[in-house]
Design an enzyme around this catalytic site. Structure first.
Site, PDB file in Angstrom:
ATOM      1  CE  LYS A  64      -1.895   2.104   3.453  1.00 41.79           C
ATOM      2  NZ  LYS A  64      -2.648   2.494   4.656  1.00 41.79           N
ATOM      3  CG  ASP A 110      -7.572   3.511   2.578  1.00 43.28           C
ATOM      4  OD1 ASP A 110      -8.476   3.101   1.811  1.00 43.28           O
ATOM      5  OD2 ASP A 110      -7.545   4.677   3.014  1.00 43.28           O
TER       6      ASP A 110
END
Length: 250
Positions: free
Chosen positions: A160, A178
């Site tokens: 991420k 997320d």
């Protein structure tokens, strides 16, 4: 006296215990329909949804404050299990004196902890920031690498983090997933998946290239301010007529 003989008591035969029935699995998430039960979005519907996002917010920006790729990288590493607002509050003063890997190393781990002690897991994060700064200097010439593999090799940086930095610092068409993006992808039926990676790959597959530069920002902001976890604001949702969620309130 007559001798009394007693018959031995019969042995008790053990009765096998009944096995407990396994508990039925409870549906995961607010929508009780399985992921496969949702009707997939059509390409024109996906295009329409992101056209609306673009019209409402043509140039979406990430909410983590930074001044260069290095400070963006540090901010994203610090943001794990923390709010962007909380990270910004701590990094404003930090980045004023340490906006390069060398300056961060010169600051040192102990002093760095003082700047970020209001952020969760700050001790581990301080250790990682110092370690990644050292690695940037020793292996990447003091520059943030422009590849996912390079960023993921840094302490405290995962997929991420790499996707956020590649997108925001270098304009790559990556999709950072997320908790907000994961929720929106599943709840709307846009890209259902059991893991962040499944949702990421699903979104990359269905979102047209013309929207990919800003797509993850639109989805994050949508999840943060409209498609809320507990009480989604369906009445003001830009895509409520396209959304597949069976429990939407409009």
């Amino acid at each position: 006296m007559a001798k009394i003989t007693r018959k031995p008591a019969p042995r008790k035969t053990s009765v096998p215990k009944k096995k407990a029935k396994p508990l039925a699995a409870k549906p995961n998430g607010p929508a009780k329909k399985s992921l496969k039960a949702m009707k997939p979005w059509t390409p024109p519907e996906v295009h329409e949804a992101f056209s609306r996002f673009r019209k409402a917010n043509p140039e979406p920006k990430g909410e983590l404050e930074h001044v260069n790729p290095f400070t963006l990288l540090v901010a994203v590493v610090l943001s794990a299990q923390a709010t962007d607002a909380g990270v910004n509050k701590a990094t404003r003063a930090l980045f004023a004196i340490a906006d390069t890997p060398q300056k961060m190393l010169d600051l040192g781990e102990e002093r760095l902890r003082e700047y970020i002690k209001t952020i969760g897991l700050y001790r581990t994060k301080a250790k990682n920031v110092i370690a990644l700064s050292a690695k940037l200097l020793s292996e990447f010439g003091g520059e943030v690498p422009r590849t996912r593999a390079g960023i993921e090799s840094l302490p405290g940086a995962g997929r991420k983090t790499a996707n956020v930095v590649l997108n925001m610092a270098f304009g790559e068409h990556t999709m950072a997933v997320d908790t907000h993006v994961f929720r929106v992808g599943n709840r709307t039926g846009l890209a259902p998946g059991k893991t962040p990676l499944e949702v990421e790959l699903g979104l990359e597959k269905v979102i047209p290239a013309e929207f990919m530069l800003h797509a993850h920002h639109w989805l994050i902001l949508h999840g943060r301010y409209t498609c809320l976890a507990r009480k989604p604001r369906c009445e003001v949702c830009l895509i409520n007529d396209l959304c597949r969620w069976p429990e939407k309130t409009v």
